[in-house]
Design an enzyme around this catalytic site. Structure first.
Site, PDB file in Angstrom:
ATOM      1  N   PRO A  17      -3.255  22.100  -4.972  1.00 31.66           N
ATOM      2  CA  PRO A  17      -3.926  23.287  -4.426  1.00 31.66           C
ATOM      3  C   PRO A  17      -5.388  22.961  -4.162  1.00 31.66           C
ATOM      4  O   PRO A  17      -6.058  22.384  -5.027  1.00 31.66           O
ATOM      5  CB  PRO A  17      -3.800  24.319  -5.557  1.00 31.66           C
ATOM      6  CG  PRO A  17      -3.535  23.535  -6.801  1.00 31.66           C
ATOM      7  CD  PRO A  17      -2.864  22.270  -6.375  1.00 31.66           C
ATOM      8  N   CYS A 100      -9.549  25.119 -12.990  1.00 28.89           N
ATOM      9  CA  CYS A 100     -10.645  25.220 -12.031  1.00 28.89           C
ATOM     10  C   CYS A 100     -11.937  25.560 -12.773  1.00 28.89           C
ATOM     11  O   CYS A 100     -12.000  26.568 -13.471  1.00 28.89           O
ATOM     12  CB  CYS A 100     -10.308  26.307 -11.026  1.00 28.89           C
ATOM     13  SG  CYS A 100     -11.341  26.231  -9.600  1.00 28.89           S
ATOM     14  N   GLY A 224      -5.415  13.502 -10.403  1.00 33.65           N
ATOM     15  CA  GLY A 224      -6.810  13.069 -10.497  1.00 33.65           C
ATOM     16  C   GLY A 224      -6.996  11.632 -10.060  1.00 33.65           C
ATOM     17  O   GLY A 224      -6.485  10.717 -10.708  1.00 33.65           O
ATOM     18  N   GLY A 225      -7.684  11.449  -8.926  1.00 33.54           N
ATOM     19  CA  GLY A 225      -8.066  10.102  -8.497  1.00 33.54           C
ATOM     20  C   GLY A 225      -6.918   9.227  -8.014  1.00 33.54           C
ATOM     21  O   GLY A 225      -7.075   8.006  -7.936  1.00 33.54           O
TER      22      GLY A 225
HETATM   23  C1  LIG Z   1     -11.893  21.317  -1.846  1.00 38.09           C
HETATM   24  C2  LIG Z   1     -11.111  21.401  -3.128  1.00 38.09           C
HETATM   25  C3  LIG Z   1     -10.612  22.627  -3.533  1.00 38.09           C
HETATM   26  C4  LIG Z   1      -9.856  22.727  -4.710  1.00 38.09           C
HETATM   27  N1  LIG Z   1      -9.287  23.927  -5.046  1.00 38.09           N
HETATM   28  C5  LIG Z   1      -8.445  23.990  -6.125  1.00 38.09           C
HETATM   29  C6  LIG Z   1      -7.693  25.165  -6.399  1.00 38.09           C
HETATM   30  O1  LIG Z   1      -7.723  26.143  -5.657  1.00 38.09           O
HETATM   31  N2  LIG Z   1      -6.907  25.177  -7.505  1.00 38.09           N
HETATM   32  C7  LIG Z   1      -6.807  24.089  -8.337  1.00 38.09           C
HETATM   33  O2  LIG Z   1      -6.065  24.140  -9.328  1.00 38.09           O
HETATM   34  N3  LIG Z   1      -7.487  22.961  -8.087  1.00 38.09           N
HETATM   35  C8  LIG Z   1      -8.273  22.883  -6.991  1.00 38.09           C
HETATM   36  N4  LIG Z   1      -8.894  21.705  -6.683  1.00 38.09           N
HETATM   37  C9  LIG Z   1      -8.657  20.532  -7.543  1.00 38.09           C
HETATM   38  C10 LIG Z   1      -7.463  19.721  -7.021  1.00 38.09           C
HETATM   39  O3  LIG Z   1      -6.276  20.479  -7.050  1.00 38.09           O
HETATM   40  C11 LIG Z   1      -7.277  18.447  -7.857  1.00 38.09           C
HETATM   41  O4  LIG Z   1      -6.980  18.818  -9.180  1.00 38.09           O
HETATM   42  C12 LIG Z   1      -8.525  17.567  -7.865  1.00 38.09           C
HETATM   43  O5  LIG Z   1      -9.059  17.421  -6.563  1.00 38.09           O
HETATM   44  C13 LIG Z   1      -8.200  16.183  -8.441  1.00 38.09           C
HETATM   45  O6  LIG Z   1      -7.188  15.547  -7.699  1.00 38.09           O
HETATM   46  P1  LIG Z   1      -7.527  14.421  -6.584  1.00 38.09           P
HETATM   47  O7  LIG Z   1      -8.391  13.398  -7.250  1.00 38.09           O
HETATM   48  O8  LIG Z   1      -6.194  13.884  -6.164  1.00 38.09           O
HETATM   49  O9  LIG Z   1      -8.265  15.114  -5.476  1.00 38.09           O
HETATM   50  C14 LIG Z   1      -9.639  21.578  -5.511  1.00 38.09           C
HETATM   51  C15 LIG Z   1     -10.149  20.346  -5.081  1.00 38.09           C
HETATM   52  C16 LIG Z   1     -10.868  20.251  -3.900  1.00 38.09           C
HETATM   53  C17 LIG Z   1     -11.363  18.893  -3.449  1.00 38.09           C
END
Ligand SMILES: Cc1cc2nc3c(=O)[nH]c(=O)nc-3n(C[C@H](O)[C@H](O)[C@H](O)COP(=O)(O)O)c2cc1C
Length: 349
Positions: A17, A100, A224-225
């Site tokens: 999300p 969040c 994450g990452g």
């Molecule tokens: C622009 C943006 C908006 C996000 N909004 C949400 C959200 O609405 N709900 C949520 O649980 N995490 C949110 N996240 C966190 C992501 O779901 C994820 O946990 C985080 O980016 C780490 O994963 P990644 O390293 O693969 O990006 C958001 C991340 C980004 C970059």
């Protein structure tokens, strides 16, 4: 339902999300590329569902399925009501946001701050389970730093030990949460921006692996990452599933390959040309409904990530468009102007 059946259903790959990103347009685009991944909505607050324009907030195209709705809330009664309302939309899963860190969300005791209140989270999960027969899941962190945010009666505000996470998960499991999606870093509730909270606290993948090892009956998804197919492969040796956020947005074509991780799955051997051709009727449809084509195309900026033609693609789809051009015209122009070899390059050569 038997736990073992749920395990089989655990999506090997899901798209995280992300507010302002994983709206219905991005999900439609993603679904052209990955047929199997579970796609999440942006976080939607319970009050938005209860008081807002429900069609605008909850409508989606059946083509996007399977789709999980992520809700953010803090009151079990409101959570129940919101999930009950969302039943009419037939989402495939309902997920509670407990990860969040943004002030707006934690100020209302929503999101990551909830990790300090496992009993309350359990009540919310139980309320969600009463409101739907769909899988109810939770997305959280490995812990939180709640300094200056948690009330004085907390003996510790740094809840970052493995045992803290374990105790949180066990309490929430009792309420019937069917999957735990764990962003493998803590959230610092004061002093770091949401963006910093996705980068500064170190990733602790091993804590998530350990949780799966010690509670093997649980469905555990790591987040994450995670950026590459190799990364996904590596994590799947230890946990049930992987959730990808930013990498999926920045380099969406990568998702064609992730379908191979599903049972009987294989690479979606699609080309970028086919993705663009798949977008044409969609853009035509939304423009007829009065939605600006760019509202959808903005989410496709990464389609040519690291490829020849990336700059041309971005320039073509970014307004202002030539006088009288619709989104469909822009996409036809792109098919003419982009390097043909990149357009026709399939995932499997
Ligand atoms: C622009 C943006 C908006 C996000 N909004 C949400 C959200 O609405 N709900 C949520 O649980 N995490 C949110 N996240 C966190 C992501 O779901 C994820 O946990 C985080 O980016 C780490 O994963 P990644 O390293 O693969 O990006 C958001 C991340 C980004 C970059």
């Amino acid at each position: 339902m038997e736990k073992s059946a749920l395990k089989d259903q655990c999506p090997k790959v899901s798209i995280a999300p992300m507010v302002d990103r994983t709206d219905r347009h991005f999900r439609y685009f993603c679904r052209l590329i990955t047929r199997r991944s579970l796609l999440y909505t942006e976080m939607i607050t319970t009050s938005a569902i209860i008081n807002g324009d429900r069609h605008k907030i909850l409508d989606f195209d059946q083509f996007e399925k399977p789709v999980a709705l992520q809700i953010a809330g803090c009151d079990p009664r409101e959570v129940y009501e919101a999930v009950k309302i969302a039943e009419d939309w037939d989402y495939d899963e309902i997920n509670l946001n407990a990860g969040c860190p943004s002030d707006r969300v934690s100020g209302n005791e929503m999101g990551a701050v909830l990790m300090a209140y496992p009993e309350k989270v359990a009540e919310m999960i139980a309320a969600m389970k009463r409101a739907t027969k769909k899988p109810v899941t939770i997305k959280h962190r490995i812990g939180i730093e709640g300094k200056n945010v948690l009330p004085d009666y907390f003996e510790r505000t740094l809840l970052d030990k493995y045992e803290d996470m374990m105790s949180f998960v066990k309490t929430v499991e009792q309420a019937g949460a069917e999957r735990f999606i764990i962003h493998a870093r803590i959230a610092v509730l004061e002093g770091l921006s949401p963006k910093e909270n996705r980068e500064v606290p170190p990733l602790r993948y091993k804590d998530v692996y350990k949780l799966k090892r010690e509670l093997p009956h649980l469905n555990i998804v790591i987040n994450g990452g995670i950026k590459t197919i190799g990364d996904i492969e590596g994590h799947l040796r230890y946990v049930d599933g992987v959730m990808i956020g930013r990498a999926a947005y920045d380099n969406p074509f990568m998702l064609a390959e992730v379908d191979k991780f599903f049972n009987d799955g294989k690479v979606n051997n699609i080309t970028r040309r086919q993705v663009i051709e798949g977008l044409i009727p969609y853009i035509e449809k939304i423009e007829k409904e009065g939605v600006k084509g760019y509202a959808a195309l903005v989410h496709t900026l990464g389609l040519f990530f690291n490829k020849k033609g990336s700059k041309t693609w971005k320039q073509l789809i970014t307004p202002p468009w030539p006088e009288g051009y619709s989104g469909k015209d822009i996409l036809f122009k792109a098919l003419d102007s982009l390097p043909q070899d990149v357009l026709d390059e399939a995932v499997l050569a």
